[in-house]
Design a protein around this motif. Structure first.
Motif, short mmCIF file in Angstrom:
data_model
loop_
_atom_site.label_atom_id
_atom_site.label_comp_id
_atom_site.label_asym_id
_atom_site.label_seq_id
_atom_site.Cartn_x
_atom_site.Cartn_y
_atom_site.Cartn_z
N ILE A 1 0.83 -1.21 0.00
CA ILE A 1 0.00 0.00 0.00
C ILE A 1 0.86 1.26 0.00
O ILE A 1 0.50 2.27 -0.59
N LEU A 2 2.04 1.19 0.62
CA LEU A 2 2.95 2.34 0.65
C LEU A 2 3.63 2.58 -0.69
O LEU A 2 4.21 3.65 -0.92
N LYS A 3 3.60 1.62 -1.59
CA LYS A 3 4.17 1.74 -2.93
C LYS A 3 5.62 2.26 -2.93
O LYS A 3 5.91 3.34 -3.45
N PRO A 4 6.53 1.50 -2.33
CA PRO A 4 7.93 1.96 -2.29
C PRO A 4 8.55 2.09 -3.67
O PRO A 4 8.32 1.27 -4.55
N GLN A 5 9.31 3.18 -3.82
CA GLN A 5 10.05 3.45 -5.06
C GLN A 5 11.54 3.54 -4.71
O GLN A 5 11.88 4.01 -3.63
N GLU A 6 12.39 3.12 -5.63
CA GLU A 6 13.84 3.10 -5.35
C GLU A 6 14.40 4.45 -4.95
O GLU A 6 15.40 4.52 -4.26
N THR A 7 13.77 5.53 -5.36
CA THR A 7 14.27 6.87 -5.03
C THR A 7 13.75 7.38 -3.68
O THR A 7 14.15 8.46 -3.26
N ASP A 8 12.89 6.62 -3.02
CA ASP A 8 12.32 7.07 -1.74
C ASP A 8 13.38 7.15 -0.64
O ASP A 8 14.24 6.27 -0.53
N LYS A 9 13.27 8.21 0.15
CA LYS A 9 14.05 8.34 1.38
C LYS A 9 13.18 7.66 2.45
O LYS A 9 12.05 8.08 2.69
N VAL A 10 13.71 6.59 3.07
CA VAL A 10 12.90 5.72 3.93
C VAL A 10 13.39 5.73 5.37
O VAL A 10 14.59 5.71 5.64
N LEU A 11 12.41 5.72 6.29
CA LEU A 11 12.67 5.55 7.72
C LEU A 11 11.88 4.35 8.21
O LEU A 11 10.67 4.28 8.00
N ALA A 12 12.56 3.40 8.84
CA ALA A 12 11.92 2.22 9.43
C ALA A 12 11.99 2.36 10.94
O ALA A 12 13.08 2.37 11.52
N ALA B 1 10.86 -5.17 7.97
CA ALA B 1 10.39 -4.31 6.88
C ALA B 1 11.57 -3.57 6.25
O ALA B 1 11.64 -3.42 5.02
N ALA B 2 12.52 -3.11 7.07
CA ALA B 2 13.70 -2.42 6.54
C ALA B 2 14.50 -3.33 5.63
O ALA B 2 14.93 -2.93 4.55
N ALA B 3 14.68 -4.58 6.05
CA ALA B 3 15.45 -5.53 5.23
C ALA B 3 14.75 -5.81 3.90
O ALA B 3 15.40 -5.93 2.86
N ILE B 4 13.42 -5.91 3.94
CA ILE B 4 12.67 -6.13 2.70
C ILE B 4 12.87 -4.95 1.76
O ILE B 4 13.15 -5.12 0.57
N LEU B 5 12.74 -3.74 2.30
CA LEU B 5 12.91 -2.54 1.47
C LEU B 5 14.33 -2.46 0.91
O LEU B 5 14.52 -2.09 -0.25
N GLU B 6 15.33 -2.80 1.72
CA GLU B 6 16.72 -2.79 1.24
C GLU B 6 16.90 -3.82 0.13
O GLU B 6 17.59 -3.55 -0.86
N ALA B 7 16.29 -4.98 0.27
CA ALA B 7 16.38 -6.01 -0.78
C ALA B 7 15.69 -5.55 -2.06
O ALA B 7 16.03 -6.02 -3.15
N MET B 8 14.76 -4.61 -1.93
CA MET B 8 14.07 -4.04 -3.10
C MET B 8 14.87 -2.89 -3.70
O MET B 8 14.43 -2.26 -4.67
N GLY B 9 16.04 -2.57 -3.13
CA GLY B 9 16.90 -1.54 -3.69
C GLY B 9 16.81 -0.18 -3.04
O GLY B 9 17.41 0.77 -3.54
N LEU B 10 16.07 -0.05 -1.95
CA LEU B 10 15.93 1.24 -1.28
C LEU B 10 16.99 1.39 -0.18
O LEU B 10 17.45 0.41 0.39
N THR B 11 17.35 2.63 0.11
CA THR B 11 18.23 2.94 1.22
C THR B 11 17.36 3.31 2.40
O THR B 11 16.46 4.14 2.27
N VAL B 12 17.60 2.67 3.54
CA VAL B 12 16.73 2.81 4.70
C VAL B 12 17.50 3.29 5.91
O VAL B 12 18.57 2.78 6.22
N THR B 13 16.93 4.28 6.61
CA THR B 13 17.43 4.69 7.92
C THR B 13 16.62 3.92 8.95
O THR B 13 15.39 3.91 8.89
N ARG B 14 17.30 3.27 9.87
CA ARG B 14 16.62 2.46 10.88
C ARG B 14 16.62 3.19 12.21
O ARG B 14 17.64 3.72 12.63
#
Length: 189
Positions: A73-84, A90-103
């Protein structure tokens, strides 16, 4: 194939895909991320169960179904600035999808580092999303969190727009409330 690897594949097929999670990027990431590595060794057998699993006192990994639905539902995009926030899986899933995540997990969860996040996700529930979390969103940014004051919580998506922050509920979920985010008990007259 190990028993846990087989359980991981079964989790995606029987819990995630059957819950209308159709984003194959999420499926692919969940198939390779060893969920058992996020829980204490004595709880590894619970990693792929259809339940929230405690990984630290007062902290849980969402049910696989819930984290998959929330991410879709959040529709992550590779260019998103992400906070977990309290969301290691969830952070690991997003990282595996190519996103950079701040934990954000060990520090004060009510104070996000910086701001301008396109996507914020929290595993576990809160009584109400703190204003500091919605304030940390960039214009058009999305926050996915489960709000729970009673027996059943609601997965909520907040979106920041020019005229304020909108909120909508998207599905029911029942994870435990994060320590420190319990509903405030008061008196009514």
């Amino acid at each position: 194939m190990s028993d846990l690897a087989q359980a991981r594949l079964n989790m995606v097929e029987s819990q995630v895909r059957t819950a209308d999670v159709t984003d194959v990027r999420i499926h692919d990431a969940m198939r390779v991320i060893p969920r058992e590595s996020f829980v204490p060794a004595g709880k590894a057998y619970l990693a792929y169960a259809d339940e929230a699993v405690e990984y630290a006192p007062g902290r849980v990994l969402l049910k696989p179904r819930d984290v998959g639905k929330l991410l879709q539902i959040l529709k992550p995009q590779e260019t998103d600035k992400v906070l977990a926030i309290a969301a290691p899986y969830a952070a690991a899933i997003l990282e595996a999808m190519g996103l950079t995540v701040t934990r954000l997990d060990a520090e004060d969860l009510t104070r996000p580092p910086g701001g301008g996040y396109d996507l914020i996700i929290c595993e576990g529930a809160v009584a109400k999303a703190p204003a500091a979390w919605t304030d940390a969103l960039a214009m058009g940014g999305r926050l996915g969190v489960i709000e729970r004051e009673g027996p059943v919580g609601k997965a909520c998506i907040y979106v920041k727009a020019e005229d304020g922050v909108g909120r909508r509920t998207v599905f029911d979920a029942t994870p435990p409330v994060l320590a420190g985010f319990e509903p405030q008990v008061g008196f009514a007259f």
